[in-house]
Design an enzyme around this catalytic site. Sequence first.
Site, PDB file in Angstrom:
ATOM      1  N   TYR A  33      -4.586  14.409   0.847  1.00  0.00           N
ATOM      2  CA  TYR A  33      -3.733  15.390   1.510  1.00  0.00           C
ATOM      3  C   TYR A  33      -3.898  15.339   3.026  1.00  0.00           C
ATOM      4  O   TYR A  33      -4.785  14.665   3.543  1.00  0.00           O
ATOM      5  CB  TYR A  33      -4.029  16.802   0.987  1.00  0.00           C
ATOM      6  CG  TYR A  33      -5.312  17.432   1.524  1.00  0.00           C
ATOM      7  CD1 TYR A  33      -6.560  17.008   1.072  1.00  0.00           C
ATOM      8  CD2 TYR A  33      -5.275  18.442   2.475  1.00  0.00           C
ATOM      9  CE1 TYR A  33      -7.722  17.580   1.554  1.00  0.00           C
ATOM     10  CE2 TYR A  33      -6.446  19.017   2.962  1.00  0.00           C
ATOM     11  CZ  TYR A  33      -7.670  18.581   2.496  1.00  0.00           C
ATOM     12  OH  TYR A  33      -8.819  19.140   2.985  1.00  0.00           O
ATOM     13  N   ARG A  52      -4.046   8.455   9.213  1.00  0.00           N
ATOM     14  CA  ARG A  52      -5.199   8.826   8.376  1.00  0.00           C
ATOM     15  C   ARG A  52      -4.784   8.974   6.915  1.00  0.00           C
ATOM     16  O   ARG A  52      -5.538   8.605   6.010  1.00  0.00           O
ATOM     17  CB  ARG A  52      -5.830  10.125   8.890  1.00  0.00           C
ATOM     18  CG  ARG A  52      -7.077  10.490   8.086  1.00  0.00           C
ATOM     19  CD  ARG A  52      -7.785  11.708   8.629  1.00  0.00           C
ATOM     20  NE  ARG A  52      -6.974  12.903   8.527  1.00  0.00           N
ATOM     21  CZ  ARG A  52      -7.306  14.078   9.045  1.00  0.00           C
ATOM     22  NH1 ARG A  52      -8.435  14.195   9.740  1.00  0.00           N
ATOM     23  NH2 ARG A  52      -6.522  15.127   8.907  1.00  0.00           N
ATOM     24  N   ARG A 101      -4.743  10.976 -20.618  1.00  0.00           N
ATOM     25  CA  ARG A 101      -5.851  11.191 -19.695  1.00  0.00           C
ATOM     26  C   ARG A 101      -6.749   9.957 -19.715  1.00  0.00           C
ATOM     27  O   ARG A 101      -7.436   9.701 -20.695  1.00  0.00           O
ATOM     28  CB  ARG A 101      -6.622  12.450 -20.104  1.00  0.00           C
ATOM     29  CG  ARG A 101      -7.693  12.851 -19.124  1.00  0.00           C
ATOM     30  CD  ARG A 101      -8.333  14.176 -19.470  1.00  0.00           C
ATOM     31  NE  ARG A 101      -9.451  14.440 -18.565  1.00  0.00           N
ATOM     32  CZ  ARG A 101     -10.682  13.986 -18.748  1.00  0.00           C
ATOM     33  NH1 ARG A 101     -10.970  13.290 -19.825  1.00  0.00           N
ATOM     34  NH2 ARG A 101     -11.638  14.238 -17.865  1.00  0.00           N
ATOM     35  N   HIS A 103      -9.531   7.526 -17.502  1.00  0.00           N
ATOM     36  CA  HIS A 103     -10.430   7.513 -16.341  1.00  0.00           C
ATOM     37  C   HIS A 103     -10.141   6.356 -15.392  1.00  0.00           C
ATOM     38  O   HIS A 103     -10.394   6.456 -14.203  1.00  0.00           O
ATOM     39  CB  HIS A 103     -11.893   7.464 -16.783  1.00  0.00           C
ATOM     40  CG  HIS A 103     -12.437   8.815 -17.114  1.00  0.00           C
ATOM     41  ND1 HIS A 103     -12.224   9.427 -18.319  1.00  0.00           N
ATOM     42  CD2 HIS A 103     -13.143   9.699 -16.372  1.00  0.00           C
ATOM     43  CE1 HIS A 103     -12.795  10.611 -18.312  1.00  0.00           C
ATOM     44  NE2 HIS A 103     -13.349  10.807 -17.146  1.00  0.00           N
ATOM     45  N   LYS A 148      -9.594  11.874   2.833  1.00  0.00           N
ATOM     46  CA  LYS A 148      -9.196  13.290   2.757  1.00  0.00           C
ATOM     47  C   LYS A 148      -8.685  13.572   1.346  1.00  0.00           C
ATOM     48  O   LYS A 148      -7.481  13.693   1.100  1.00  0.00           O
ATOM     49  CB  LYS A 148      -8.151  13.619   3.841  1.00  0.00           C
ATOM     50  CG  LYS A 148      -8.108  15.110   4.177  1.00  0.00           C
ATOM     51  CD  LYS A 148      -7.420  15.356   5.499  1.00  0.00           C
ATOM     52  CE  LYS A 148      -7.138  16.817   5.779  1.00  0.00           C
ATOM     53  NZ  LYS A 148      -8.294  17.704   5.783  1.00  0.00           N
ATOM     54  N   GLU A 180     -20.890  17.313   9.546  1.00  0.00           N
ATOM     55  CA  GLU A 180     -19.635  18.033   9.815  1.00  0.00           C
ATOM     56  C   GLU A 180     -19.683  19.356   9.072  1.00  0.00           C
ATOM     57  O   GLU A 180     -20.648  19.647   8.360  1.00  0.00           O
ATOM     58  CB  GLU A 180     -18.412  17.206   9.394  1.00  0.00           C
ATOM     59  CG  GLU A 180     -18.323  16.924   7.911  1.00  0.00           C
ATOM     60  CD  GLU A 180     -16.999  16.263   7.491  1.00  0.00           C
ATOM     61  OE1 GLU A 180     -16.013  16.324   8.236  1.00  0.00           O
ATOM     62  OE2 GLU A 180     -16.963  15.707   6.379  1.00  0.00           O
TER      63      GLU A 180
HETATM   64  N1  PDD Z   1      -9.557  20.308   7.086  1.00  0.00           N
HETATM   65  N2  PDD Z   1     -13.817  17.705   8.112  1.00  0.00           N
HETATM   66  C1  PDD Z   1     -13.353  18.221   6.954  1.00  0.00           C
HETATM   67  C2  PDD Z   1     -14.195  18.125   5.737  1.00  0.00           C
HETATM   68  C3  PDD Z   1     -12.080  18.838   6.928  1.00  0.00           C
HETATM   69  O1  PDD Z   1     -11.603  19.334   5.777  1.00  0.00           O
HETATM   70  C4  PDD Z   1     -11.322  18.940   8.131  1.00  0.00           C
HETATM   71  C5  PDD Z   1      -9.959  19.585   8.178  1.00  0.00           C
HETATM   72  C6  PDD Z   1     -11.861  18.389   9.310  1.00  0.00           C
HETATM   73  C7  PDD Z   1     -11.100  18.423  10.613  1.00  0.00           C
HETATM   74  O2  PDD Z   1     -10.056  17.477  10.606  1.00  0.00           O
HETATM   75  P1  PDD Z   1      -8.741  17.676  11.486  1.00  0.00           P
HETATM   76  O3  PDD Z   1      -9.184  17.851  12.895  1.00  0.00           O
HETATM   77  O4  PDD Z   1      -7.994  16.432  11.280  1.00  0.00           O
HETATM   78  O5  PDD Z   1      -8.039  18.899  10.967  1.00  0.00           O
HETATM   79  C8  PDD Z   1     -13.102  17.776   9.255  1.00  0.00           C
HETATM   80  C9  PDD Z   1      -8.232  20.849   6.979  1.00  0.00           C
HETATM   81  C10 PDD Z   1      -7.758  21.606   8.157  1.00  0.00           C
HETATM   82  C11 PDD Z   1      -8.123  21.593   5.653  1.00  0.00           C
HETATM   83  O6  PDD Z   1      -8.684  21.119   4.695  1.00  0.00           O
HETATM   84  O7  PDD Z   1      -7.429  22.619   5.581  1.00  0.00           O
END
Ligand code: PDD
Length: 291
Positions: A33, A52, A101, A103, A148, A180
């Site tokens: 996402y 990304r 389903r 894996h 992501k 982070e």
């Molecule tokens: N999340 N690290 C993680 C684990 C994140 O989920 C996010 C952002 C960031 C910051 O990334 P960016 O600057 O590209 O938004 C770092 C979004 C906002 C969310 O999950 O809603």
Amino acid sequence: MSELIYLNGEFIPQEDACVPVMDRGFLFGDGVYEVIPAYAGQPFRLREHLHRLNASLEGICMSPPLAEDQWRRILQQLLAQRGTEDQQIYLQITRGAYGKRLHTIPDHVTPTVMAFATELTRRDPEMVKQGMSVITLDDIRWERCNIKAITLLANILSQQQALDEGAQEAILVRDGMANEGTASNLFIVKDELIITPPKSQRLLPGITRDLVLELAGDAGLPYAEASISVEELETAEEIWITSSTREVMPVTRLNGHPVANGRPGPMWEKMDALYTACKARLRLRGSPSAE
Ligand code: PDD
């Protein structure tokens, strides 16, 4: 009438938008996402977000279902529903629905592509003024945090633990290093140097993180991409977290203790002003292709 969302080539009312229960996003969290802010109706750093997105897709062995210009048209249509209001776009691609389903990754499956725009989650001005409170927690996530992925259970549990302990975010620590937040990237200021951990599989390559480094470079503020130990976090002059919705937020409490003098620092003030000016330039340009 409810707002339209984009689902698999169509714009439909949210209540009519349905996904099969056999969708692998639903069964396995098999998808990726993006969250993209939009100011005055213009997506911010769209190209970087889409880049990304494609990297995340590659990370889960999927090909991009749409090209950049197709995404641009879809997002403009979604954003147009609320005119020039500040908004955020959520977009998600799952591997799609397969008959059973399984894996392993099926050979032939059509991805589910979905996007919608909502009101922008605004930063709480009081929190910007006071700074945030964060705790450190062991990073219980997997080893591909650069993707992501929609599979966010570990992030949710950690974020909730922070909330239960009276904080607003958790900084995740692995092998003694702070990487982070649960939904944000991490910065510290040490000896007036802005430091953020280097990109790796242990953190998301944040769009806001990259922009902060770009703005620091343009303004001649010294910065480094270097690992941050827990000790360095605890003795930092300033701590910030960054994300597309929270922008650059000062952290003034760490594990219940004040960070330095417990107030947002001077370097944060500079960076926040640079970030605000950058958003203002997008509003002025007003062209979706400009960013
Ligand atoms: N999340 N690290 C993680 C684990 C994140 O989920 C996010 C952002 C960031 C910051 O990334 P960016 O600057 O590209 O938004 C770092 C979004 C906002 C969310 O999950 O809603």
